[in-house]
Structures are given as structure tokens and as C-alpha cells.
Motif scaffolding. Structure first.
Motif, PDB file in Angstrom:
ATOM      1  N   MET A   1     -46.984 -24.811 -37.349  1.00  0.00           N
ATOM      2  CA  MET A   1     -47.999 -24.087 -38.112  1.00  0.00           C
ATOM      3  C   MET A   1     -48.136 -24.681 -39.515  1.00  0.00           C
ATOM      4  N   ALA A   2     -47.012 -25.013 -40.131  1.00  0.00           N
ATOM      5  CA  ALA A   2     -47.040 -25.611 -41.473  1.00  0.00           C
ATOM      6  C   ALA A   2     -47.753 -26.954 -41.443  1.00  0.00           C
ATOM      7  N   ASP A   3     -47.468 -27.771 -40.432  1.00  0.00           N
ATOM      8  CA  ASP A   3     -48.118 -29.074 -40.310  1.00  0.00           C
ATOM      9  C   ASP A   3     -49.619 -28.927 -40.099  1.00  0.00           C
ATOM     10  N   GLU A   4     -50.021 -27.989 -39.237  1.00  0.00           N
ATOM     11  CA  GLU A   4     -51.446 -27.746 -38.985  1.00  0.00           C
ATOM     12  C   GLU A   4     -52.166 -27.287 -40.252  1.00  0.00           C
ATOM     13  N   ALA A   5     -51.473 -26.497 -41.064  1.00  0.00           N
ATOM     14  CA  ALA A   5     -52.069 -25.968 -42.290  1.00  0.00           C
ATOM     15  C   ALA A   5     -52.080 -27.009 -43.409  1.00  0.00           C
ATOM     16  N   GLY A   6     -51.433 -28.147 -43.192  1.00  0.00           N
ATOM     17  CA  GLY A   6     -51.390 -29.181 -44.224  1.00  0.00           C
ATOM     18  C   GLY A   6     -50.320 -28.931 -45.268  1.00  0.00           C
ATOM     19  N   PHE A   7     -49.346 -28.111 -44.938  1.00  0.00           N
ATOM     20  CA  PHE A   7     -48.263 -27.776 -45.860  1.00  0.00           C
ATOM     21  C   PHE A   7     -47.239 -28.903 -45.827  1.00  0.00           C
ATOM     22  N   THR A   8     -47.001 -29.570 -46.953  1.00  0.00           N
ATOM     23  CA  THR A   8     -46.127 -30.742 -46.978  1.00  0.00           C
ATOM     24  C   THR A   8     -44.776 -30.490 -47.630  1.00  0.00           C
ATOM     25  N   GLN A   9     -44.579 -29.325 -48.184  1.00  0.00           N
ATOM     26  CA  GLN A   9     -43.310 -28.999 -48.838  1.00  0.00           C
ATOM     27  C   GLN A   9     -42.269 -28.619 -47.784  1.00  0.00           C
ATOM     28  N   PRO A  10     -41.018 -28.454 -48.175  1.00  0.00           N
ATOM     29  CA  PRO A  10     -39.996 -28.039 -47.215  1.00  0.00           C
ATOM     30  C   PRO A  10     -40.353 -26.688 -46.576  1.00  0.00           C
ATOM     31  N   LEU A  11     -39.942 -26.511 -45.344  1.00  0.00           N
ATOM     32  CA  LEU A  11     -40.255 -25.295 -44.587  1.00  0.00           C
ATOM     33  C   LEU A  11     -39.751 -24.036 -45.288  1.00  0.00           C
ATOM     34  N   ALA A  12     -38.674 -24.152 -46.039  1.00  0.00           N
ATOM     35  CA  ALA A  12     -38.133 -22.999 -46.762  1.00  0.00           C
ATOM     36  C   ALA A  12     -39.106 -22.483 -47.826  1.00  0.00           C
ATOM     37  N   ASP A  13     -40.030 -23.325 -48.275  1.00  0.00           N
ATOM     38  CA  ASP A  13     -41.007 -22.928 -49.292  1.00  0.00           C
ATOM     39  C   ASP A  13     -42.301 -22.383 -48.690  1.00  0.00           C
ATOM     40  N   LEU A  14     -42.402 -22.355 -47.376  1.00  0.00           N
ATOM     41  CA  LEU A  14     -43.599 -21.863 -46.704  1.00  0.00           C
ATOM     42  C   LEU A  14     -43.732 -20.359 -46.927  1.00  0.00           C
ATOM     43  N   SER A  15     -44.850 -19.944 -47.488  1.00  0.00           N
ATOM     44  CA  SER A  15     -45.034 -18.514 -47.766  1.00  0.00           C
ATOM     45  C   SER A  15     -45.668 -17.804 -46.577  1.00  0.00           C
ATOM     46  N   ASP A  16     -45.488 -16.508 -46.552  1.00  0.00           N
ATOM     47  CA  ASP A  16     -46.101 -15.713 -45.491  1.00  0.00           C
ATOM     48  C   ASP A  16     -47.624 -15.746 -45.605  1.00  0.00           C
ATOM     49  N   ASP A  17     -48.154 -15.901 -46.829  1.00  0.00           N
ATOM     50  CA  ASP A  17     -49.601 -15.988 -47.012  1.00  0.00           C
ATOM     51  C   ASP A  17     -50.188 -17.197 -46.287  1.00  0.00           C
ATOM     52  N   VAL A  18     -49.499 -18.335 -46.393  1.00  0.00           N
ATOM     53  CA  VAL A  18     -49.970 -19.543 -45.701  1.00  0.00           C
ATOM     54  C   VAL A  18     -49.994 -19.294 -44.200  1.00  0.00           C
ATOM     55  N   LEU A  19     -48.940 -18.704 -43.673  1.00  0.00           N
ATOM     56  CA  LEU A  19     -48.878 -18.429 -42.234  1.00  0.00           C
ATOM     57  C   LEU A  19     -49.957 -17.444 -41.800  1.00  0.00           C
ATOM     58  N   ILE A  20     -50.123 -16.380 -42.556  1.00  0.00           N
ATOM     59  CA  ILE A  20     -51.107 -15.358 -42.197  1.00  0.00           C
ATOM     60  C   ILE A  20     -52.507 -15.950 -42.180  1.00  0.00           C
ATOM     61  N   TYR A  21     -52.892 -16.632 -43.245  1.00  0.00           N
ATOM     62  CA  TYR A  21     -54.239 -17.197 -43.292  1.00  0.00           C
ATOM     63  C   TYR A  21     -54.444 -18.292 -42.253  1.00  0.00           C
ATOM     64  N   HIS A  22     -53.409 -19.108 -42.035  1.00  0.00           N
ATOM     65  CA  HIS A  22     -53.558 -20.153 -41.022  1.00  0.00           C
ATOM     66  C   HIS A  22     -53.706 -19.550 -39.628  1.00  0.00           C
ATOM     67  N   LEU A  23     -52.907 -18.553 -39.317  1.00  0.00           N
ATOM     68  CA  LEU A  23     -52.998 -17.926 -37.997  1.00  0.00           C
ATOM     69  C   LEU A  23     -54.339 -17.207 -37.810  1.00  0.00           C
ATOM     70  N   LYS A  24     -54.870 -16.617 -38.879  1.00  0.00           N
ATOM     71  CA  LYS A  24     -56.173 -15.952 -38.787  1.00  0.00           C
ATOM     72  C   LYS A  24     -57.297 -16.958 -38.577  1.00  0.00           C
ATOM     73  N   LEU A  25     -57.211 -18.100 -39.247  1.00  0.00           N
ATOM     74  CA  LEU A  25     -58.297 -19.078 -39.224  1.00  0.00           C
ATOM     75  C   LEU A  25     -58.094 -20.201 -38.217  1.00  0.00           C
ATOM     76  N   ARG A  26     -56.963 -20.216 -37.560  1.00  0.00           N
ATOM     77  CA  ARG A  26     -56.594 -21.323 -36.672  1.00  0.00           C
ATOM     78  C   ARG A  26     -57.650 -21.616 -35.619  1.00  0.00           C
ATOM     79  N   ASN A  27     -58.139 -20.616 -34.951  1.00  0.00           N
ATOM     80  CA  ASN A  27     -59.112 -20.816 -33.883  1.00  0.00           C
ATOM     81  C   ASN A  27     -60.514 -20.369 -34.277  1.00  0.00           C
ATOM     82  N   ALA A  28     -60.721 -20.147 -35.558  1.00  0.00           N
ATOM     83  CA  ALA A  28     -62.027 -19.705 -36.030  1.00  0.00           C
ATOM     84  C   ALA A  28     -62.987 -20.885 -36.117  1.00  0.00           C
TER      85      ALA A  28
END
Length: 89
Positions: A32-59
């Protein structure tokens, strides 16, 4: 507030993760982080990035971003007048 975000994240994560049953949770989150273009360490991945990516993933790419649709105006002049406070709701 945190409980609401956790519930939202789980409700979005469950159906998406079920489509990738061969991945464990960390692998799926990395995907999910890779799909969203998130390049920082996985520990820095915020829930906001995941929520918005999952909402918009198939939009549809031309579809409005959730949360911005309420501010959408068909006419630029109307949008400008509303932003300047000339037109009140």
C-alpha cells in the motif's frame, strides 16, 4: 477520535487485504505504501496515508477527491464569488 480512525482503517483494510491472501500484514502495508508513492520507512507511514490510499485506490482518476466534493462548483465565477463571501449559503 483515534478509535474512529482505527475502525475506519480496519473497515477499509479488511476487504483490500482479503484480495491479497498470500501477503502477511507487513507485506500488504508495504505494498500500500509503495502504491501510494510513500518512500520513507514503513514505520513513518501514517494512518491518513493508508486511509486515503485505500479510499482512492480503485476510484476513477477523474473523480473528485473525497472531502473536496462539497466545495466543488461547476462555474469558476460562482466559486470565486463564494470564496470572496459575495455569495452566501
Amino acid at each position: 477520535m483515534k478509535c474512529h480512525r482505527l475502525n475506519e482503517l480496519i473497515s477499509l483494510l479488511q476487504p483490500a487485504w482479503q484480495q491479497e491472501p498470500d501477503l502477511n500484514l507487513v507485506q500488504f502495508l508495504q505494498k500500500m505504501a509503495d502504491e501510494a508513492g510513500f518512500t520513507q520507512p514503513l514505520a513513518d507511514l501514517s494512518d491518513d496515508v493508508l486511509i486515503y490510499h485505500l479510499k482512492l485506490r480503485n476510484a476513477d482518476k477523474s473523480e473528485a477527491i473525497p472531502g473536496l466534493q462539497k466545495d466543488y462548483e461547476d462555474d469558476f465565477k460562482t466559486a470565486l464569488l463564494r470564496a470572496r463571501g459575495v455569495i452566501k449559503d
